[in-house]
Design a protein around this motif. Structure first.
Motif, PDB file in Angstrom:
ATOM      1  N   THR A  44       0.937  -0.764   0.552  1.00  0.00           N
ATOM      2  CA  THR A  44       0.138  -0.091  -0.619  1.00  0.00           C
ATOM      3  C   THR A  44       0.553   1.337   0.093  1.00  0.00           C
ATOM      4  OG1 THR A  44      -1.960  -1.562   1.151  1.00  0.00           O
ATOM      5  CG2 THR A  44      -1.920   0.980   0.989  1.00  0.00           C
ATOM      6  N   ALA A  45       1.743   1.187   0.880  1.00  0.00           N
ATOM      7  CA  ALA A  45       2.622   2.432   0.671  1.00  0.00           C
ATOM      8  C   ALA A  45       3.689   2.255  -0.693  1.00  0.00           C
ATOM      9  CB  ALA A  45       3.935   2.193   1.827  1.00  0.00           C
ATOM     10  N   PHE A  46       3.737   1.875  -1.207  1.00  0.00           N
ATOM     11  CA  PHE A  46       4.522   1.844  -1.994  1.00  0.00           C
ATOM     12  C   PHE A  46       3.468   2.443  -3.637  1.00  0.00           C
ATOM     13  CE2 PHE A  46       7.745  -1.523  -1.360  1.00  0.00           C
ATOM     14  CZ  PHE A  46       9.176  -1.047  -1.526  1.00  0.00           C
ATOM     15  N   LEU A  47       2.129   2.037  -3.404  1.00  0.00           N
ATOM     16  CA  LEU A  47       0.936   2.776  -4.544  1.00  0.00           C
ATOM     17  C   LEU A  47       1.007   3.834  -4.052  1.00  0.00           C
ATOM     18  CD1 LEU A  47      -1.422  -0.629  -4.430  1.00  0.00           C
ATOM     19  CD2 LEU A  47       0.283  -0.364  -6.178  1.00  0.00           C
ATOM     20  N   GLU A  48       1.253   4.705  -3.061  1.00  0.00           N
ATOM     21  CA  GLU A  48       0.925   5.473  -2.882  1.00  0.00           C
ATOM     22  C   GLU A  48       1.609   6.358  -2.799  1.00  0.00           C
ATOM     23  OE1 GLU A  48      -0.276   5.976   1.774  1.00  0.00           O
ATOM     24  OE2 GLU A  48      -1.993   4.928   1.851  1.00  0.00           O
ATOM     25  N   LEU A  49       3.426   6.101  -2.878  1.00  0.00           N
ATOM     26  CA  LEU A  49       3.752   7.066  -3.644  1.00  0.00           C
ATOM     27  C   LEU A  49       4.544   6.510  -4.880  1.00  0.00           C
ATOM     28  CD1 LEU A  49       6.754   8.262  -2.575  1.00  0.00           C
ATOM     29  CD2 LEU A  49       7.915   5.994  -2.996  1.00  0.00           C
ATOM     30  N   GLU A  50       3.583   5.907  -5.343  1.00  0.00           N
ATOM     31  CA  GLU A  50       3.388   5.664  -7.289  1.00  0.00           C
ATOM     32  C   GLU A  50       2.567   6.555  -7.642  1.00  0.00           C
ATOM     33  OE1 GLU A  50       3.073   2.319 -10.652  1.00  0.00           O
ATOM     34  OE2 GLU A  50       2.935   1.592  -8.787  1.00  0.00           O
ATOM     35  N   ASN A  51       1.175   6.676  -6.323  1.00  0.00           N
ATOM     36  CA  ASN A  51       0.874   7.568  -7.189  1.00  0.00           C
ATOM     37  C   ASN A  51       1.293   8.951  -7.730  1.00  0.00           C
ATOM     38  OD1 ASN A  51      -1.273   5.296  -8.313  1.00  0.00           O
ATOM     39  ND2 ASN A  51      -2.449   5.316  -5.899  1.00  0.00           N
ATOM     40  N   HIS A  52       1.490   9.385  -6.183  1.00  0.00           N
ATOM     41  CA  HIS A  52       2.089  10.633  -6.023  1.00  0.00           C
ATOM     42  C   HIS A  52       3.216  11.141  -6.894  1.00  0.00           C
ATOM     43  CE1 HIS A  52       2.697  13.944  -3.475  1.00  0.00           C
ATOM     44  NE2 HIS A  52       4.545  14.377  -3.818  1.00  0.00           N
ATOM     45  N   LEU A  53       4.531  10.383  -7.041  1.00  0.00           N
ATOM     46  CA  LEU A  53       5.196  10.597  -7.793  1.00  0.00           C
ATOM     47  C   LEU A  53       4.597  10.691  -9.679  1.00  0.00           C
ATOM     48  CD1 LEU A  53       8.462   8.367  -6.617  1.00  0.00           C
ATOM     49  CD2 LEU A  53       7.975  10.359  -6.950  1.00  0.00           C
ATOM     50  N   ARG A  54       3.277  10.001 -10.207  1.00  0.00           N
ATOM     51  CA  ARG A  54       2.555  10.121 -11.306  1.00  0.00           C
ATOM     52  C   ARG A  54       2.028  11.673 -10.651  1.00  0.00           C
ATOM     53  NH1 ARG A  54      -0.269   4.931 -11.620  1.00  0.00           N
ATOM     54  NH2 ARG A  54       1.016   3.731 -12.196  1.00  0.00           N
ATOM     55  N   GLN A  55       1.274  12.154 -10.034  1.00  0.00           N
ATOM     56  CA  GLN A  55       0.429  13.567 -10.141  1.00  0.00           C
ATOM     57  C   GLN A  55       1.891  14.480 -10.062  1.00  0.00           C
ATOM     58  OE1 GLN A  55      -2.634  13.731  -9.990  1.00  0.00           O
ATOM     59  NE2 GLN A  55      -1.687  15.850 -10.898  1.00  0.00           N
ATOM     60  N   VAL A  56       2.831  14.296 -10.086  1.00  0.00           N
ATOM     61  CA  VAL A  56       4.085  15.102  -9.984  1.00  0.00           C
ATOM     62  C   VAL A  56       4.742  15.350 -11.412  1.00  0.00           C
ATOM     63  CG1 VAL A  56       6.647  15.425  -8.806  1.00  0.00           C
ATOM     64  CG2 VAL A  56       4.730  14.796  -7.354  1.00  0.00           C
ATOM     65  N   ARG A  57       4.619  13.883 -11.603  1.00  0.00           N
ATOM     66  CA  ARG A  57       5.201  14.526 -12.971  1.00  0.00           C
ATOM     67  C   ARG A  57       3.928  15.060 -14.039  1.00  0.00           C
ATOM     68  NH1 ARG A  57       3.608  10.207 -17.220  1.00  0.00           N
ATOM     69  NH2 ARG A  57       5.572  10.295 -18.796  1.00  0.00           N
ATOM     70  N   LEU A  58       3.058  14.446 -14.350  1.00  0.00           N
ATOM     71  CA  LEU A  58       1.784  14.749 -15.289  1.00  0.00           C
ATOM     72  C   LEU A  58       2.389  16.630 -14.172  1.00  0.00           C
ATOM     73  CD1 LEU A  58      -1.812  12.627 -13.910  1.00  0.00           C
ATOM     74  CD2 LEU A  58       0.152  13.191 -16.517  1.00  0.00           C
ATOM     75  N   ASN A  59       2.164  16.974 -13.205  1.00  0.00           N
ATOM     76  CA  ASN A  59       1.962  18.539 -12.828  1.00  0.00           C
ATOM     77  C   ASN A  59       2.932  19.526 -13.306  1.00  0.00           C
ATOM     78  OD1 ASN A  59       0.003  18.234 -10.756  1.00  0.00           O
ATOM     79  ND2 ASN A  59       1.142  18.498  -9.337  1.00  0.00           N
TER      80      ASN A  59
END
Length: 177
Positions: A44-59
């Motif tokens: 779960t922690a890995f998935l949350e971190l991955e989602n956050h990094l995706r959001q940073v990339r999209l921004n």
């Protein structure tokens, strides 16, 4: 936000690792349930971190000049890596090219030593023995040739002496006894 996610990931990983390395006697069915729970928390922690990094990339991609600058930086790094690899292989090719003439010369020398059509001897002592044998054969041939030349000369000298003896005998008178 990112620091919190990284801290959660580190905490989950430590708990999971501690349960894996705990006393083997305690690792029965109950311990397996704890391990499964901790593994789920880690995922779960890995998935949350991955989602956050995706959001940073999209921004970042939303900001067009920043996205282009980042793409250029990545391409320049890729080109630099490839140029370094090319230079490495060019250097190796230059080294090999400088060694080729000596390898060709060694190959020709090896073929010249083996004119009898047999395979190459695997041991250097065999090569040395073969060279000695060839040298001995050459010496025997030279000696035989010199011997035959000497015999021919002796025969010619004897023929010449016989001719001389005939001349000397004509001048001599014998007495009767």
């Amino acid at each position: 936000m990112m620091n919190v996610l990284v801290d959660e990931l580190a905490k989950s990983f430590d708990e999971c690792l501690d349960s894996i390395l705990s006393d083997p006697q305690q690792q029965k069915e109950a311990a397996n349930d704890v391990l499964d729970t901790q593994t789920k928390l880690l995922k779960t922690a890995f998935l949350e971190l991955e989602n956050h990094l995706r959001q940073v990339r999209l921004n970042a991609l939303a900001d067009r000049p920043l996205a282009i600058k980042e793409a250029n930086t990545l391409l320049q790094r890729d080109i630099e890596i490839k140029n370094n690899m090319i230079q490495k292989y060019v250097t190796k090719l230059d080294e090999w090219e400088s060694k080729i003439p000596s390898l060709v010369a060694n190959g020709k020398q090896a073929v010249a030593l083996r004119t009898d059509g047999t395979d190459f001897d695997p041991h250097p002592d065999a090569v040395i023995a073969r060279q000695r044998k060839l040298q001995e054969e050459e010496i025997v041939k030279k000696i035989a040739l010199e011997k035959s030349d000497n015999e021919n000369k002796n025969m010619q000298n004897n023929d010449d002496e016989d001719d001389d003896d005939d001349d000397d005998d004509d001048d001599v008178q014998f007495e009767e006894v």
